[in-house]
Design an enzyme around this catalytic site. Structure first.
Site, PDB file in Angstrom:
ATOM      1  N   ARG A  13     -17.329  -0.316   0.146  1.00  0.00           N
ATOM      2  CA  ARG A  13     -17.164  -0.272   1.494  1.00  0.00           C
ATOM      3  C   ARG A  13     -15.510  -0.320   1.963  1.00  0.00           C
ATOM      4  O   ARG A  13     -14.865   0.527   2.010  1.00  0.00           O
ATOM      5  CB  ARG A  13     -17.916  -1.398   2.320  1.00  0.00           C
ATOM      6  CG  ARG A  13     -17.773  -0.678   4.057  1.00  0.00           C
ATOM      7  CD  ARG A  13     -16.771  -1.298   4.678  1.00  0.00           C
ATOM      8  NE  ARG A  13     -16.495  -2.604   4.620  1.00  0.00           N
ATOM      9  CZ  ARG A  13     -15.423  -3.178   5.172  1.00  0.00           C
ATOM     10  NH1 ARG A  13     -14.578  -2.413   5.787  1.00  0.00           N
ATOM     11  NH2 ARG A  13     -15.136  -4.468   5.182  1.00  0.00           N
ATOM     12  N   ASP A  14     -14.890  -1.589   1.728  1.00  0.00           N
ATOM     13  CA  ASP A  14     -13.658  -1.985   2.316  1.00  0.00           C
ATOM     14  C   ASP A  14     -12.736  -1.036   1.278  1.00  0.00           C
ATOM     15  O   ASP A  14     -11.536  -0.772   1.663  1.00  0.00           O
ATOM     16  CB  ASP A  14     -13.369  -3.365   2.268  1.00  0.00           C
ATOM     17  CG  ASP A  14     -12.126  -3.760   3.319  1.00  0.00           C
ATOM     18  OD1 ASP A  14     -11.816  -2.786   3.925  1.00  0.00           O
ATOM     19  OD2 ASP A  14     -11.836  -5.023   3.227  1.00  0.00           O
ATOM     20  N   CYS A 238      -7.183  -0.704   4.815  1.00  0.00           N
ATOM     21  CA  CYS A 238      -8.023  -0.406   6.275  1.00  0.00           C
ATOM     22  C   CYS A 238      -7.329   0.779   6.773  1.00  0.00           C
ATOM     23  O   CYS A 238      -6.123   0.673   6.954  1.00  0.00           O
ATOM     24  CB  CYS A 238      -7.860  -1.609   7.089  1.00  0.00           C
ATOM     25  SG  CYS A 238      -8.621  -1.344   8.965  1.00  0.00           S
ATOM     26  N   ASN A 247      -8.226  -5.122  -0.967  1.00  0.00           N
ATOM     27  CA  ASN A 247      -8.449  -6.652  -0.959  1.00  0.00           C
ATOM     28  C   ASN A 247      -8.006  -7.383  -2.382  1.00  0.00           C
ATOM     29  O   ASN A 247      -7.907  -6.332  -3.273  1.00  0.00           O
ATOM     30  CB  ASN A 247     -10.021  -6.659  -0.830  1.00  0.00           C
ATOM     31  CG  ASN A 247     -10.626  -6.349   0.462  1.00  0.00           C
ATOM     32  OD1 ASN A 247     -10.712  -5.039   0.537  1.00  0.00           O
ATOM     33  ND2 ASN A 247     -10.909  -7.292   1.189  1.00  0.00           N
TER      34      ASN A 247
END
Ligand code: HMG
Ligand code: MG
Length: 303
Positions: A13-14, A238, A247
């Site tokens: 996801r991220d 993001c 991340n």
């Protein structure tokens, strides 16, 4: 520090939400399956947000349905509002994550409303989730700095954490969205948030833009935090945080924890292979020192 840490793998996801190279649903599913095979206990697999806003996360329902057959693994999806909740539930979601911001500038850019409005928007989602037996995780972005508003006071984070915790989130993950934090500030923030909720329910979600994430995590571990969000291969960033990189890489975190005798249940070699595989599909190499070191060692030893 000889106990266990729960890693929330957010790469699908991220990580993938910010990759320019489109990746097909089959490849997203294969990535999640590889992470499960590597022993990742929790994987965030997608988002039920506007596909106009984040096209990379379109068809997250297909991904969730395809992977949701591992009873011992938990799959999370992001939900911004009731429309997202309806779609997530229709796809069988058992754990969702709502996402607020500590800063007004990022809240507006990311979800098109103020912090207070977002918390109001989450209330019916949390109420319905409670009635449906769905667990809700809460995210707070920009906890150590905002790309629009600059410095963020710990008190602003504490206010949002307190609201999410009291509304029923089982865990609140603190996002250093643009990776500007340093260890002392991370430590002080965790102490402040632990004033309104238990440290064991606080997640550390640190992006590695300035290379500080491992140091910040170590400071958090010393404070007693035991939930770490990380993305295989250091994927992503993001779309609404200019300049933010991925991340902290899960490989780097697992290597550090292995060295400290802290269990995660994750097989480092399988994880590294999963990262390399997905990165090859999107035409990049993993941003993970441990992955590069393992690959170089394998080349030297012919492994
Ligand atoms: P909005 O424009 O205020 O919402 O967007 P709206 O209710 O006015 O709806 C606008 C359009 O979106 C409509 O479609 C809706 O149907 C649709 P149109 O009529 O134009 O065709 N819509 C939706 N479609 C699908 N699913 C939904 C949904 N809701 C409305 N759930 C909204 C508000 C939140 C929807 C929008 O701003 C959005 O989707 N933003 C994307 C946010 C996002 O995914 N950001 C990245 C994740 S957060 C992050 O990465 C940080 C984190 O990792 C922690 C950290 O690192 O700090 C979590
Ligand atoms: Mg993030």
């Amino acid at each position: 520090m000889s106990d266990a840490v729960r890693i929330v793998e957010v790469g699908p996801r991220d990580g993938l939400q910010n990759e320019k190279t489109p990746i097909g649903v089959e490849d997203r599913v294969a990535f999640v399956e590889a992470l499960v095979a590597a022993g990742c206990p929790v994987v965030e697999v997608g988002s039920f947000v506007s596909p106009k806003a984040v096209p990379q996360m379109a068809n997250s329902d297909v991904v969730l349905r395809a992977v949701d057959h591992h009873p011992d693994h938990e799959f999370h999806v992001l939900v911004p509002n009731e429309k997202g909740y309806d779609a997530a539930r229709a796809a069988g979601a058992k754990v969702i994550a709502v996402f607020a911001s500590a800063s007004e500038g990022f809240s507006r850019a990311n979800i098109n409303c103020s912090v207070a409005e977002s918390l109001e928007r989450f209330k019916p989602v949390l109420a319905r989730a409670k009635a449906d037996g769905v667990k809700v995780r809460g995210y707070i972005s920009c906890v150590l700095g905002c790309p629009f508003d600059g410095e963020v006071a710990p008190a602003a984070v504490v206010r949002v954490a307190d609201a999410l915790w009291r509304e029923g989130c089982y865990e609140v993950s603190l996002g250093d969205t643009i990776g500007v934090g340093t260890a002392t500030k991370a430590r002080e923030l965790l102490r402040a948030v632990a004033g309104v909720m238990p440290m064991q329910n606080i997640g550390m979600h640190f992006h590695d833009t300035y290379g500080q994430a491992l140091a910040n995590l170590y400071a958090g571990l010393e404070e007693g935090a035991r939930v770490i969000d990380a993305a295989a291969g250091g994927l992503g960033g993001c779309p609404y945080a200019p300049g933010a990189t991925g991340n902290v890489a899960t490989e780097d975190v697992v290597y550090m924890l292995n060295g400290m005798g802290i269990a995660t249940g994750i097989d480092l070699d399988k994880l590294a292979a999963a990262s390399r595989e997905v990165c090859a599909k999107i035409g990049r190499v993993p941003v993970a020192r441990v992955n590069a070191a393992l690959a170089a060692k394998a080349r030297r030893t012919g492994g």
